[in-house]
Design a protein around this motif. Sequence first.
Motif, mmCIF file in Angstrom:
data_model
loop_
_atom_site.group_PDB
_atom_site.id
_atom_site.type_symbol
_atom_site.label_atom_id
_atom_site.label_comp_id
_atom_site.label_asym_id
_atom_site.label_seq_id
_atom_site.Cartn_x
_atom_site.Cartn_y
_atom_site.Cartn_z
ATOM 1 N N ASP A 31 -31.679 -24.467 -31.619
ATOM 2 C CA ASP A 31 -30.369 -24.698 -32.310
ATOM 3 C C ASP A 31 -29.477 -25.820 -31.601
ATOM 4 O O ASP A 31 -29.080 -26.602 -32.143
ATOM 5 C CB ASP A 31 -29.764 -23.223 -32.311
ATOM 6 C CG ASP A 31 -28.540 -23.466 -33.465
ATOM 7 O OD1 ASP A 31 -28.258 -24.233 -34.049
ATOM 8 O OD2 ASP A 31 -27.571 -22.585 -33.114
ATOM 9 N N LEU A 32 -29.590 -25.625 -30.175
ATOM 10 C CA LEU A 32 -28.814 -26.485 -29.508
ATOM 11 C C LEU A 32 -29.378 -27.887 -29.670
ATOM 12 O O LEU A 32 -28.551 -28.926 -29.889
ATOM 13 C CB LEU A 32 -28.972 -26.084 -28.066
ATOM 14 C CG LEU A 32 -28.108 -27.098 -26.815
ATOM 15 C CD1 LEU A 32 -26.508 -27.082 -27.306
ATOM 16 C CD2 LEU A 32 -28.111 -26.684 -25.495
ATOM 17 N N LEU A 39 -25.751 -35.264 -33.709
ATOM 18 C CA LEU A 39 -24.871 -36.056 -33.033
ATOM 19 C C LEU A 39 -25.328 -37.513 -32.517
ATOM 20 O O LEU A 39 -24.796 -38.257 -32.083
ATOM 21 C CB LEU A 39 -24.106 -35.585 -32.040
ATOM 22 C CG LEU A 39 -23.172 -34.101 -32.356
ATOM 23 C CD1 LEU A 39 -22.517 -33.380 -31.008
ATOM 24 C CD2 LEU A 39 -22.225 -34.786 -33.243
ATOM 25 N N GLY A 40 -26.837 -37.652 -32.766
ATOM 26 C CA GLY A 40 -27.264 -38.874 -32.318
ATOM 27 C C GLY A 40 -28.020 -38.661 -30.787
ATOM 28 O O GLY A 40 -28.394 -39.889 -30.317
ATOM 29 N N TYR A 41 -27.977 -37.647 -30.398
ATOM 30 C CA TYR A 41 -28.609 -37.482 -28.991
ATOM 31 C C TYR A 41 -30.139 -37.128 -29.033
ATOM 32 O O TYR A 41 -30.370 -36.379 -29.948
ATOM 33 C CB TYR A 41 -27.687 -36.660 -28.068
ATOM 34 C CG TYR A 41 -26.393 -36.992 -27.724
ATOM 35 C CD1 TYR A 41 -26.122 -37.888 -26.875
ATOM 36 C CD2 TYR A 41 -25.053 -36.300 -28.398
ATOM 37 C CE1 TYR A 41 -24.659 -38.343 -26.790
ATOM 38 C CE2 TYR A 41 -24.062 -36.514 -28.214
ATOM 39 C CZ TYR A 41 -23.629 -37.799 -27.160
ATOM 40 O OH TYR A 41 -22.462 -37.940 -27.060
ATOM 41 N N SER A 104 -31.851 -33.634 -22.232
ATOM 42 C CA SER A 104 -31.217 -34.416 -23.491
ATOM 43 C C SER A 104 -30.572 -35.376 -22.698
ATOM 44 O O SER A 104 -30.208 -35.541 -21.412
ATOM 45 C CB SER A 104 -29.970 -33.314 -23.773
ATOM 46 O OG SER A 104 -29.479 -34.224 -24.804
ATOM 47 N N ASP A 105 -30.276 -36.319 -23.623
ATOM 48 C CA ASP A 105 -29.513 -37.703 -22.969
ATOM 49 C C ASP A 105 -27.848 -37.284 -23.330
ATOM 50 O O ASP A 105 -27.274 -38.321 -22.848
ATOM 51 C CB ASP A 105 -30.001 -38.971 -23.349
ATOM 52 C CG ASP A 105 -29.926 -39.239 -24.955
ATOM 53 O OD1 ASP A 105 -29.489 -38.067 -25.659
ATOM 54 O OD2 ASP A 105 -30.345 -40.281 -25.485
ATOM 55 N N ILE A 110 -20.691 -32.256 -23.428
ATOM 56 C CA ILE A 110 -21.128 -32.147 -25.166
ATOM 57 C C ILE A 110 -22.064 -30.963 -25.162
ATOM 58 O O ILE A 110 -21.955 -30.043 -25.867
ATOM 59 C CB ILE A 110 -21.659 -33.331 -25.467
ATOM 60 C CG1 ILE A 110 -20.948 -34.435 -25.482
ATOM 61 C CG2 ILE A 110 -22.145 -33.229 -26.941
ATOM 62 C CD1 ILE A 110 -20.001 -34.599 -26.527
ATOM 63 N N VAL A 111 -22.960 -30.901 -24.168
ATOM 64 C CA VAL A 111 -23.947 -29.853 -24.208
ATOM 65 C C VAL A 111 -23.372 -28.451 -24.205
ATOM 66 O O VAL A 111 -23.496 -27.627 -24.608
ATOM 67 C CB VAL A 111 -24.930 -29.975 -22.888
ATOM 68 C CG1 VAL A 111 -26.004 -28.883 -23.000
ATOM 69 C CG2 VAL A 111 -25.876 -31.083 -23.293
ATOM 70 N N GLN A 112 -22.413 -28.391 -23.136
ATOM 71 C CA GLN A 112 -21.431 -27.256 -22.762
ATOM 72 C C GLN A 112 -20.791 -26.515 -24.033
ATOM 73 O O GLN A 112 -20.565 -25.457 -24.211
ATOM 74 C CB GLN A 112 -20.820 -27.331 -21.521
ATOM 75 C CG GLN A 112 -21.519 -27.419 -20.244
ATOM 76 C CD GLN A 112 -20.924 -27.843 -19.156
ATOM 77 O OE1 GLN A 112 -19.848 -28.320 -19.137
ATOM 78 N NE2 GLN A 112 -21.330 -27.484 -17.814
#
Length: 119
Positions: A31-32, A39-41, A104-105, A110-112
Motif C-alpha cells: 500500500d505504501l 506521487l512519482g517516486y 524508496s527515493d 513523505i514516507v512517514q
Amino acid sequence: VYVQNYEAVVSTQSTGERELCTKYFITHAADLCQQLQSLGYWCNFIDPSSGLPYLGEFNAVPFPDCDEDFPQFSPDLELEDIGCCRALRHIDWGFEVFTGVLFSDAPIEIVQNIRRMIN
C-alpha cells in the motif's frame, strides 16, 4: 515491530507470529509503495519470506539481511553471531523484533506522512 516471541530460534510460537507479521508487512508495504508510486517516486520492498524484491523484475539473489552492511540502514539494529547463524538484534528489544525492509527515493518526510495515513 516488537513481537512477543524470541525470533532468533525457530518455535511454533515464533513461526506463527512471524507469518502474521509477514502478512501485515506485505499488505502495508504494498500500500505504501502504491501511494509513493502514484506521487512519482520509486519504491519496492523485500519479501521477508524469500529475501527477494516484491514488486517488478528481480534477479534470483536474495537481499542479504544479515550482511555486515545491513545495520547501517538503521541505527537501532546490530548484527550478532548467535552460534548457528547471524541475526539482527534491536538495541532495545533484542531478538524480539520483526524487521521489514522498504526502499524508496522519496524523502523520509513523505514516507512517514503516508505511513501515518495508512496505519
